[in-house]
Design a protein around this motif. Structure first.
Motif, mmCIF file in Angstrom:
data_model
loop_
_atom_site.group_PDB
_atom_site.id
_atom_site.type_symbol
_atom_site.label_atom_id
_atom_site.label_comp_id
_atom_site.label_asym_id
_atom_site.label_seq_id
_atom_site.Cartn_x
_atom_site.Cartn_y
_atom_site.Cartn_z
ATOM 1 N N VAL A 273 0.834 -1.206 0.000
ATOM 2 C CA VAL A 273 0.000 0.000 0.000
ATOM 3 C C VAL A 273 0.872 1.261 0.000
ATOM 4 O O VAL A 273 2.015 1.260 0.445
ATOM 5 N N GLY A 274 0.254 2.324 -0.500
ATOM 6 C CA GLY A 274 0.890 3.638 -0.483
ATOM 7 C C GLY A 274 -0.095 4.674 -0.998
ATOM 8 O O GLY A 274 -0.579 4.572 -2.130
ATOM 9 N N ASN A 275 -0.446 5.630 -0.140
ATOM 10 C CA ASN A 275 -1.388 6.693 -0.523
ATOM 11 C C ASN A 275 -2.765 6.146 -0.899
ATOM 12 O O ASN A 275 -3.361 6.566 -1.879
ATOM 13 N N GLU A 276 -3.247 5.165 -0.104
ATOM 14 C CA GLU A 276 -4.595 4.618 -0.339
ATOM 15 C C GLU A 276 -5.570 4.982 0.769
ATOM 16 O O GLU A 276 -6.585 4.317 0.949
ATOM 17 N N GLU A 277 -5.286 6.026 1.533
ATOM 18 C CA GLU A 277 -6.160 6.326 2.652
ATOM 19 C C GLU A 277 -7.588 6.644 2.219
ATOM 20 O O GLU A 277 -8.531 6.480 2.979
ATOM 21 N N TRP A 278 -7.773 7.057 0.996
ATOM 22 C CA TRP A 278 -9.095 7.422 0.496
ATOM 23 C C TRP A 278 -9.973 6.211 0.182
ATOM 24 O O TRP A 278 -11.196 6.323 0.096
ATOM 25 N N ILE A 279 -9.339 5.025 0.044
ATOM 26 C CA ILE A 279 -10.091 3.842 -0.374
ATOM 27 C C ILE A 279 -9.866 2.626 0.516
ATOM 28 O O ILE A 279 -10.649 1.664 0.490
ATOM 29 N N ILE A 280 -8.825 2.608 1.359
ATOM 30 C CA ILE A 280 -8.438 1.405 2.093
ATOM 31 C C ILE A 280 -9.542 0.899 3.013
ATOM 32 O O ILE A 280 -9.803 -0.302 3.106
ATOM 33 N N THR B 192 -2.775 5.618 5.541
ATOM 34 C CA THR B 192 -3.211 4.306 5.066
ATOM 35 C C THR B 192 -2.943 3.216 6.107
ATOM 36 O O THR B 192 -3.824 2.406 6.436
ATOM 37 N N ILE B 193 -1.739 3.148 6.629
ATOM 38 C CA ILE B 193 -1.357 2.110 7.583
ATOM 39 C C ILE B 193 -2.199 2.207 8.846
ATOM 40 O O ILE B 193 -2.711 1.204 9.355
ATOM 41 N N GLU B 194 -2.369 3.405 9.366
ATOM 42 C CA GLU B 194 -3.130 3.600 10.602
ATOM 43 C C GLU B 194 -4.599 3.217 10.401
ATOM 44 O O GLU B 194 -5.213 2.590 11.269
#
Length: 270
Positions: free
Chosen positions: A217-224, A252-254
């Protein structure tokens, strides 16, 4: 169809009597192979049974290793795990051949014993196809004396490979049913510590396998969060790897960690 009887015993005289009964009840005894599995610490059974016209396999560590050792020496299409206290039904070879039909298919046959109505295999009957598919032996080697018959029928039921032939009664004249005296052999094979160990093994071997979802993952906070919500029923553990390259710090990780915490799923970050 050729039948192989894998017979474990510590009562050699009774075992020979049972062998005669089974062969007499078969329509074609020439297609019945008999192999005895004997504990290597039982020299009396080895001596008496070794003098007869059949194969005798010594093995140590309990009845399960003895069954597996005997089964490894068989050549039949169908393997029956016999004991000193199981009586055959008339024409047993013909009726089993009719129920099994194709011994190359992995199958376990569940017969009746005159008492039980559950799926415990008091007389384990398996096809050659079952051995070829599962483990290469009759029972998992982790078992010692008790438990493998429960594993066998439950595993076959879950895999839709169990043939229900419970209307065929192979009478089990066990001491628990007050059909035989509780002798030293029964007592030794029914120790509490063996049942406790078998219960643990059954839970391990019959528990559903856990599924790990591995994601880079990377920069997926909008969809994760939405993705994990939709996939929640399909995994037990989430393994996250942080992508490198053209990414910027985000949550994303959080978000993934908090989702797993709420959903009671294991979380690992590599």
């Amino acid at each position: 169809m050729k039948f192989s009887i894998a017979h474990t015993t510590r009562r050699p005289a009774q075992a020979l009597d049972i062998r005669k009964l089974w062969l007499a009840a078969a329509d074609d005894p020439s297609e019945v192979e008999w192999v005895f599995g004997i504990d290597s610490d039982d020299p009396e059974s080895l001596r008496i049974l070794g003098a007869e016209n059949h194969v005798v396999c010594p093995a140590g560590g309990g009845s399960t290793p003895a069954v597996n050792a005997a089964a490894a020496q068989t050549n039949g299409d169908v393997i029956i795990v016999c004991a000193d206290d199981v009586w055959p039904c008339p024409h047993w070879d013909t009726v089993l051949a009719q129920r099994i039909e194709d011994p190359k298919a992995p199958r376990v046959v569940l017969t009746g014993d005159g008492v039980r109505t559950d799926r415990l295999c008091t007389l384990p009957i398996i096809t050659r196809g079952w051995i070829d598919r599962y483990f290469g032996c009759v029972f998992p080697s982790q078992f010692r004396t008790v438990g493998p018959d429960i594993w066998l029928s439950e595993r076959a039921h879950r895999d839709e490979m169990l043939i229900d032939a419970s209307d065929l009664v192979f009478e089990h004249r066990h001491a628990f049913y007050n059909k035989a005296p509780m002798d030293e052999v029964y007592i030794a094979a029914n120790r509490k510590e063996d049942y406790d160990a078998a219960e643990i093994l059954l839970k391990q071997l019959l528990s559903p396998c856990g599924i790990s979802l591995c994601m880079i993952v990377g920069n997926e906070e909008w969809i994760i969060a939405e993705f994990l919500e939709r996939a929640a029923r399909a995994f037990d553990e989430l393994c996250i790897v942080q992508a490198t390259g053209e990414t910027k710090p985000d949550n994303t990780i959080e978000i993934a960690f908090q989702f797993c915490r709420r959903a009671d799923k294991r979380f690992r970050k590599a």
